[in-house]
Design an enzyme around this catalytic site. Structure first.
Site, PDB file in Angstrom:
ATOM      1  N   LYS A  83       0.860  -1.188   0.000  1.00  0.00           N
ATOM      2  CA  LYS A  83       0.000   0.000   0.000  1.00  0.00           C
ATOM      3  C   LYS A  83       0.896   1.238   0.000  1.00  0.00           C
ATOM      4  O   LYS A  83       1.778   1.365   0.874  1.00  0.00           O
ATOM      5  CB  LYS A  83      -0.860  -0.038   1.255  1.00  0.00           C
ATOM      6  CG  LYS A  83      -2.216   0.606   1.132  1.00  0.00           C
ATOM      7  CD  LYS A  83      -2.968   0.319   2.426  1.00  0.00           C
ATOM      8  CE  LYS A  83      -4.344   0.914   2.418  1.00  0.00           C
ATOM      9  NZ  LYS A  83      -4.962   0.815   3.747  1.00  0.00           N
TER      10      LYS A  83
HETATM   11  C1  E4P Z   1      -8.348   1.337   3.882  1.00  0.00           C
HETATM   12  O1  E4P Z   1      -7.496   0.924   3.174  1.00  0.00           O
HETATM   13  C2  E4P Z   1      -8.221   2.551   4.708  1.00  0.00           C
HETATM   14  O2  E4P Z   1      -7.017   2.515   5.390  1.00  0.00           O
HETATM   15  C3  E4P Z   1      -9.389   2.685   5.627  1.00  0.00           C
HETATM   16  O3  E4P Z   1     -10.554   2.273   4.969  1.00  0.00           O
HETATM   17  C4  E4P Z   1      -9.514   4.030   6.273  1.00  0.00           C
HETATM   18  O4  E4P Z   1     -10.733   4.113   6.963  1.00  0.00           O
HETATM   19  P1  E4P Z   1     -11.065   5.242   8.047  1.00  0.00           P
HETATM   20  O5  E4P Z   1     -11.309   6.511   7.326  1.00  0.00           O
HETATM   21  O6  E4P Z   1     -12.284   4.735   8.739  1.00  0.00           O
HETATM   22  O7  E4P Z   1      -9.851   5.328   8.951  1.00  0.00           O
END
Ligand code: E4P
Length: 217
Positions: A83
């Site tokens: 990522k």
């Molecule tokens: C996914 O890859 C993200 O890191 C995640 O969905 C972030 O979500 P949040 O905005 O609830 O922290």
């Protein structure tokens, strides 16, 4: 539509995996912190709970350092997906990693033009954050619609991974638009199974069944 669990909680992932409906997992530095565990150890355990992609996020901001971190993370297991943030260095790393056959999830996407850049960089997944978009007065689902249109216009293979999902309506809207994947906290995924009329119906059927005095088998 693929369902990913947005968590580093291995017990919750194992429970979802048992349903047979889990297609992968996404983590981020905040979720690793919440787990209280070592990133290498917990990511390895998660990779053993699903055959699908498990996103593990780099924390370096420059391309060279990102590549070094990606090298460490991708050795954890074959299903690790690196990522990277949606920055110039993140997309440079995305291009290099995907050209080498590594899965890459480009995260922190908040505009359709960012998503276009990620697709051009060969991203496996683009992660638009619908919840955070909504929180800041924008329309998260409009962003998904715009990205779907652009990706279809050019037949990009990058999968739209709807992230920052907060409730069932986000999942439903994303599915109607034709997003490829959604990632949500385990609680949001489990809530999708529930309907008050299902519970009520089961209760009524079981009461009537008891009155028949019958058994199956
Ligand atoms: C996914 O890859 C993200 O890191 C995640 O969905 C972030 O979500 P949040 O905005 O609830 O922290």
């Amino acid at each position: 539509m693929k369902f990913f669990a947005d968590t580093a909680d291995t017990a919750a992932i194992a429970e979802l995996a048992e349903t047979g409906l889990l297609d992968g997992v996404t983590t981020n530095p905040s979720l690793i912190k919440k787990s209280g565990r070592d990133i290498m150890e917990v990511t390895k355990e998660i990779c053993g709970l699903t055959d699908g992609p498990v996103s593990a996020e780099v924390v370096a901001l420059d391309h060279a350092e990102m590549m070094k971190e990606a090298e460490v993370l991708r050795k954890i297991a074959d299903n690790v997906c690196i990522k990277v943030p949606l920055t110039i260095d993140g997309l440079k790393s995305c291009k290099a990693l995907t050209s080498d056959g590594t899965m890459v999830n480009v995260t922190l996407c908040f505009s359709a033009s960012q998503a276009l850049l990620a697709a051009k960089a060969g991203a496996t997944f683009i992660s638009p954050f619908v919840g955070r978009h909504d929180d800041n007065g924008f329309d998260g689902m409009q962003l998904i619609e715009d990205i779907r249109l652009i990706y279809d216009n050019y037949a990009f293979e990058t999968e739209i991974l709807v992230a920052s999902v907060r409730h069932g309506m986000h999942v439903l809207e994303a599915a109607k638009i034709g997003a490829d994947v959604m990632t949500a906290p385990p609680g949001v995924i489990k809530a999708l199974f529930k309907h008050v009329l299902t519970d009520k119906g089961i209760e009524a059927f079981l009461a009537d069944w008891k009155d028949t005095g019958q058994e199956i088998g």
